[in-house]
Motif scaffolding. Sequence first.
Motif, PDB file in Angstrom:
ATOM      1  N   ALA A 185      41.351  32.300  35.702  1.00  0.00           N
ATOM      2  CA  ALA A 185      40.156  32.166  36.430  1.00  0.00           C
ATOM      3  C   ALA A 185      39.699  33.365  37.070  1.00  0.00           C
ATOM      4  CB  ALA A 185      39.998  30.968  37.271  1.00  0.00           C
ATOM      5  N   TYR A 186      38.100  33.651  36.794  1.00  0.00           N
ATOM      6  CA  TYR A 186      37.591  34.666  37.553  1.00  0.00           C
ATOM      7  C   TYR A 186      36.701  34.096  38.758  1.00  0.00           C
ATOM      8  CZ  TYR A 186      39.499  37.202  33.652  1.00  0.00           C
ATOM      9  OH  TYR A 186      40.278  37.768  32.503  1.00  0.00           O
ATOM     10  N   THR A 187      37.162  34.056  39.804  1.00  0.00           N
ATOM     11  CA  THR A 187      36.560  33.278  40.920  1.00  0.00           C
ATOM     12  C   THR A 187      36.309  34.473  42.074  1.00  0.00           C
ATOM     13  OG1 THR A 187      38.769  32.746  41.877  1.00  0.00           O
ATOM     14  CG2 THR A 187      37.676  31.130  40.689  1.00  0.00           C
ATOM     15  N   GLU A 188      35.541  33.853  42.811  1.00  0.00           N
ATOM     16  CA  GLU A 188      35.074  34.901  43.942  1.00  0.00           C
ATOM     17  C   GLU A 188      36.046  35.590  44.677  1.00  0.00           C
ATOM     18  OE1 GLU A 188      31.915  35.051  47.828  1.00  0.00           O
ATOM     19  OE2 GLU A 188      32.972  33.167  47.333  1.00  0.00           O
ATOM     20  N   GLY A 189      35.992  37.182  44.755  1.00  0.00           N
ATOM     21  CA  GLY A 189      36.996  37.911  45.269  1.00  0.00           C
ATOM     22  C   GLY A 189      37.952  38.476  44.242  1.00  0.00           C
ATOM     23  N   VAL A 190      38.191  37.799  43.172  1.00  0.00           N
ATOM     24  CA  VAL A 190      39.066  38.304  42.107  1.00  0.00           C
ATOM     25  C   VAL A 190      38.623  39.753  41.586  1.00  0.00           C
ATOM     26  CG1 VAL A 190      39.897  38.025  39.607  1.00  0.00           C
ATOM     27  CG2 VAL A 190      39.947  36.120  41.418  1.00  0.00           C
ATOM     28  N   VAL A 191      39.601  40.619  41.591  1.00  0.00           N
ATOM     29  CA  VAL A 191      39.154  41.912  41.023  1.00  0.00           C
ATOM     30  C   VAL A 191      39.901  42.191  39.550  1.00  0.00           C
ATOM     31  CG1 VAL A 191      39.402  44.577  41.355  1.00  0.00           C
ATOM     32  CG2 VAL A 191      39.210  42.938  43.267  1.00  0.00           C
ATOM     33  N   ALA A 192      39.071  42.589  38.796  1.00  0.00           N
ATOM     34  CA  ALA A 192      39.548  42.699  37.445  1.00  0.00           C
ATOM     35  C   ALA A 192      38.976  44.069  36.699  1.00  0.00           C
ATOM     36  CB  ALA A 192      39.362  41.539  36.512  1.00  0.00           C
ATOM     37  N   MET A 193      39.614  44.288  35.497  1.00  0.00           N
ATOM     38  CA  MET A 193      39.116  45.500  34.964  1.00  0.00           C
ATOM     39  C   MET A 193      38.349  45.291  33.800  1.00  0.00           C
ATOM     40  SD  MET A 193      40.960  47.631  36.954  1.00  0.00           S
ATOM     41  CE  MET A 193      40.485  48.914  35.747  1.00  0.00           C
ATOM     42  N   ALA A 194      37.157  46.329  33.651  1.00  0.00           N
ATOM     43  CA  ALA A 194      36.014  46.132  32.787  1.00  0.00           C
ATOM     44  C   ALA A 194      36.765  46.709  31.499  1.00  0.00           C
ATOM     45  CB  ALA A 194      34.958  46.882  33.090  1.00  0.00           C
TER      46      ALA A 194
END
Length: 226
Positions: A149-158
């Motif tokens: 899940a990509y929820t508020e505050g999650v940091v992921a790579m483009a």
Amino acid sequence: MAEARRLLLAALLVLSLAACGGEDEEPEATTTAAAATAPAGEAGTCRSVGQPDPKQDGGQDPPVGALDTAKTYRLVVTTNCGEFTITLEQAKAPKTTASLVSLAENGFFDGTGFHRVVPGFVIQGGDPTGTGSGGPGYSTVDVPPPGTAYTEGVVAMAKAGFEPPGTAGSQFFVVTGADVGLPAEYAVVGTVTDGLATVQAIDSLGVGDGPPSQPVVMEKVTVESE
């Protein structure tokens, strides 16, 4: 309408997010004004600064080894809108978190901007050229599990749409929506554990799907561990 907008933004993200580990594109700089060097403002406010000069694309060496799994690593991102802290999650992306720590320790992110801000969706930075097509010159792969899940505050790579799931260079995004409904294709590297007001201040400068209404600069990214 809300669901349609979310799906459209997700599609745009797949097309627009670029990890770009080794492309030979020339940076398309639109300005050469240097970023201001005054201290960062209070969280939730943004000082006016100039657009940062583009930095060299590529040229970085991948990390030699893994991070110490007995330690917790954090990236403290100082911007003209204040600071925020990313607590890295090695278990989810061991190769990519090691890469981010190495790049930060080498000053790779210092003086680079957030080149893409989509209000209520993501803020994206980590491109040395500021064009959305730059990176460190190499890539890592940490495939996120199904159901991520990509929820508020999650940091992921483009990553670019043609790249395999979990591919990462140096461009990262912070999710600013409650749940933006992205597919499990973007390596999750951590969570914003402090300074969410700074992230929200950057998010408030978004005017669509593109650069923010005024420059937002990562003046310093510092590594902490314990």
